[in-house]
Design a protein around this motif. Structure first.
Motif, short mmCIF file in Angstrom:
data_model
loop_
_atom_site.label_atom_id
_atom_site.label_comp_id
_atom_site.label_asym_id
_atom_site.label_seq_id
_atom_site.Cartn_x
_atom_site.Cartn_y
_atom_site.Cartn_z
N ASP A 49 0.82 -1.13 -0.01
CA ASP A 49 0.07 0.10 -0.13
C ASP A 49 0.89 1.29 -0.09
OD1 ASP A 49 -2.33 -1.53 0.19
OD2 ASP A 49 -2.47 -1.79 2.19
N PHE A 50 1.96 1.08 -0.53
CA PHE A 50 2.91 2.24 -0.61
C PHE A 50 2.61 3.19 -1.95
CE2 PHE A 50 6.58 4.89 -2.07
CZ PHE A 50 6.89 5.43 -0.62
N LEU A 51 2.25 2.20 -3.02
CA LEU A 51 1.85 2.94 -4.36
C LEU A 51 0.58 2.49 -4.58
CD1 LEU A 51 2.89 4.15 -7.13
CD2 LEU A 51 3.46 1.61 -7.88
N ASP A 52 -0.29 3.54 -5.12
CA ASP A 52 -1.64 3.48 -5.49
C ASP A 52 -1.66 3.31 -6.87
OD1 ASP A 52 -4.26 3.64 -6.34
OD2 ASP A 52 -4.52 5.58 -5.36
N PRO A 53 -2.10 2.07 -7.35
CA PRO A 53 -1.84 1.62 -8.97
C PRO A 53 -2.77 2.84 -9.61
CG PRO A 53 -2.83 0.05 -7.93
CD PRO A 53 -2.59 0.89 -6.85
N GLU A 54 -3.93 3.28 -9.03
CA GLU A 54 -4.90 4.20 -9.83
C GLU A 54 -4.26 5.46 -9.97
OE1 GLU A 54 -7.41 2.92 -11.30
OE2 GLU A 54 -7.04 1.06 -10.55
N ALA A 55 -3.43 5.91 -9.02
CA ALA A 55 -2.61 7.13 -9.20
C ALA A 55 -1.31 7.00 -8.72
CB ALA A 55 -3.47 8.11 -8.03
N PRO A 56 -0.51 6.16 -9.84
CA PRO A 56 0.89 6.06 -9.61
C PRO A 56 1.68 7.44 -9.51
CG PRO A 56 0.29 5.68 -11.61
CD PRO A 56 -0.98 5.95 -11.30
N LYS A 57 1.15 8.42 -10.18
CA LYS A 57 1.92 9.72 -10.46
C LYS A 57 3.51 9.39 -10.97
CE LYS A 57 -0.38 12.14 -6.51
NZ LYS A 57 -0.06 12.67 -5.22
N LYS A 58 4.58 9.92 -10.47
CA LYS A 58 5.76 9.68 -11.18
C LYS A 58 6.56 8.93 -10.50
CE LYS A 58 5.54 13.80 -14.12
NZ LYS A 58 6.16 15.07 -14.62
N LEU A 59 6.28 8.03 -9.51
CA LEU A 59 6.96 7.41 -8.50
C LEU A 59 7.85 6.27 -9.12
CD1 LEU A 59 8.18 6.61 -5.70
CD2 LEU A 59 6.10 4.84 -5.58
N MET A 60 7.38 5.72 -10.27
CA MET A 60 8.35 4.59 -10.81
C MET A 60 9.33 5.15 -11.79
SD MET A 60 7.39 2.25 -9.34
CE MET A 60 8.64 1.14 -9.87
N PRO A 61 8.94 6.12 -12.78
CA PRO A 61 10.14 6.83 -13.43
C PRO A 61 11.12 7.64 -12.63
CG PRO A 61 7.97 7.56 -14.14
CD PRO A 61 7.75 6.78 -12.92
N ARG A 62 10.87 8.12 -11.46
CA ARG A 62 12.01 8.74 -10.44
C ARG A 62 12.57 7.55 -10.17
NH1 ARG A 62 7.92 13.00 -7.20
NH2 ARG A 62 7.95 14.76 -8.91
N LEU A 63 11.93 6.42 -9.53
CA LEU A 63 12.89 5.30 -9.11
C LEU A 63 13.56 4.91 -10.30
CD1 LEU A 63 10.37 3.10 -6.83
CD2 LEU A 63 12.56 4.60 -6.06
N ASN A 64 13.29 4.77 -11.46
CA ASN A 64 14.11 4.26 -12.71
C ASN A 64 15.23 5.38 -12.67
OD1 ASN A 64 15.01 3.68 -15.14
ND2 ASN A 64 13.07 3.44 -16.07
N GLN A 65 15.08 6.80 -12.73
CA GLN A 65 16.10 7.66 -12.98
C GLN A 65 17.27 7.66 -11.66
OE1 GLN A 65 16.56 9.99 -15.27
NE2 GLN A 65 15.37 8.56 -16.25
N LEU A 66 16.73 7.44 -10.30
CA LEU A 66 17.59 6.96 -9.37
C LEU A 66 18.50 5.98 -9.46
CD1 LEU A 66 16.35 7.07 -5.59
CD2 LEU A 66 17.83 5.25 -6.42
N PHE A 67 17.70 4.82 -10.06
CA PHE A 67 18.80 3.43 -10.32
C PHE A 67 19.58 3.68 -11.36
CE2 PHE A 67 15.00 0.83 -8.72
CZ PHE A 67 15.28 1.04 -7.12
N ASN A 68 19.34 4.73 -12.35
CA ASN A 68 20.51 5.00 -13.45
C ASN A 68 21.36 5.75 -12.79
OD1 ASN A 68 18.77 3.74 -15.31
ND2 ASN A 68 17.72 5.61 -16.19
#
Length: 256
Positions: free
Chosen positions: A209-228
């Motif tokens: 319940d940390f990420l709401d799949p209905e309103a993900p906003k930009k969490l995953m793209p930000r994590l993608n950039q962090l990992f890059n």
């Protein structure tokens, strides 16, 4: 620059070995003993044991009968003395003196007369363990070095005093670079592995319940950039996927 350490009337063989060791770890090997207590001090068992492998310094060391012989070829003399003398050279902290000695400044005169050039040979003189340096030997020196110690207890073992002076002098001369640690081989994760991690992590974040799949906003793209930016290795990707797996397992157990 030639550097010589001179021990005057040393009485303990172990101290000679300790001095040799102190010199070697700082890259110095010119040791002269003036009228030591033991004529065979460089070969005594205690000396060799305390040298801890600095046998080459002992093999090169010389024993002479007078200070004049020990000073041959040296043009700047530094005594070591705990107590300032009323007469004689100035008493100075080692680092301050070394800095002034090696980095002479231009005198503030109308003709900008240069300061004296740095010496070619520097000798550090240490007196006997019991009595220290004689006044007449201190008076021959250009400076009396006083190692800063606790005011109420300034007694230093001879080898320890040599170690401190040798360290400060080596640092003044430029020092030694610390050994570079060999970096272990690192295999970077490819884009496919990173995409799998992000997908796995997204599932775990939804499950807890940390990420709401209905309103993900930009969490995953930000994590993608962090990992890059982190330039993850394959092993680090495996660790993070293990974290995601544990999160999913915990979330499933909580829903039972």
């Amino acid at each position: 620059m030639r550097t010589r350490f001179i021990l005057i009337q040393t009485s303990h063989a172990g101290n000679v070995g300790g001095v040799a060791r102190a010199m070697k770890v700082m890259g110095f090997d010119d040791l002269v003993l003036v009228a030591p207590r033991w004529a065979n001090v460089l070969r005594r068992e205690e000396t060799i044991q305390r040298a801890s492998g600095a046998n080459d310094v002992l093999a090169k060391a010389r024993i002479v009968e007078s200070l004049d012989e020990a000073l041959e070829g040296m043009d700047h003399l530094c005594a070591t003395a705990m107590t300032p003398r009323d007469f004689g050279p100035p008493t100075l902290a080692p680092r301050a003196h070394f800095d002034a000695l090696l980095r002479p400044t231009v005198a503030e005169t109308p003709d900008q007369t240069p300061a004296p050039a740095a010496p070619e040979g520097v000798a550090f003189l240490f007196g006997s363990e019991r009595f220290g340096m004689r006044n007449e030997d201190v008076y021959r020196c250009h400076a009396a070095l006083c190692i800063p110690t606790a005011p109420d207890f300034g007694s230093l073992n001879l080898a320890a005093a040599v170690q401190l002076i040798a360290y400060d002098w080596r640092q003044a001369l430029g020092g030694f670079a610390p050994p570079a640690a060999a970096a272990p081989p690192r295999s970077l994760a490819d884009t496919q592995a990173l995409a799998g991690l992000l997908q796995h992590l997204e599932q775990a974040l939804v499950a807890v319940d940390f990420l709401d799949p209905e309103a993900p906003k930009k969490l995953m793209p930000r994590l993608n950039q962090l990992f890059n930016r982190a330039a993850l290795s394959e092993e680090e990707v495996h660790i993070l996927r293990g974290v995601a797996k544990a999160m999913l397992k915990t979330a499933q157990q909580a829903k039972r």
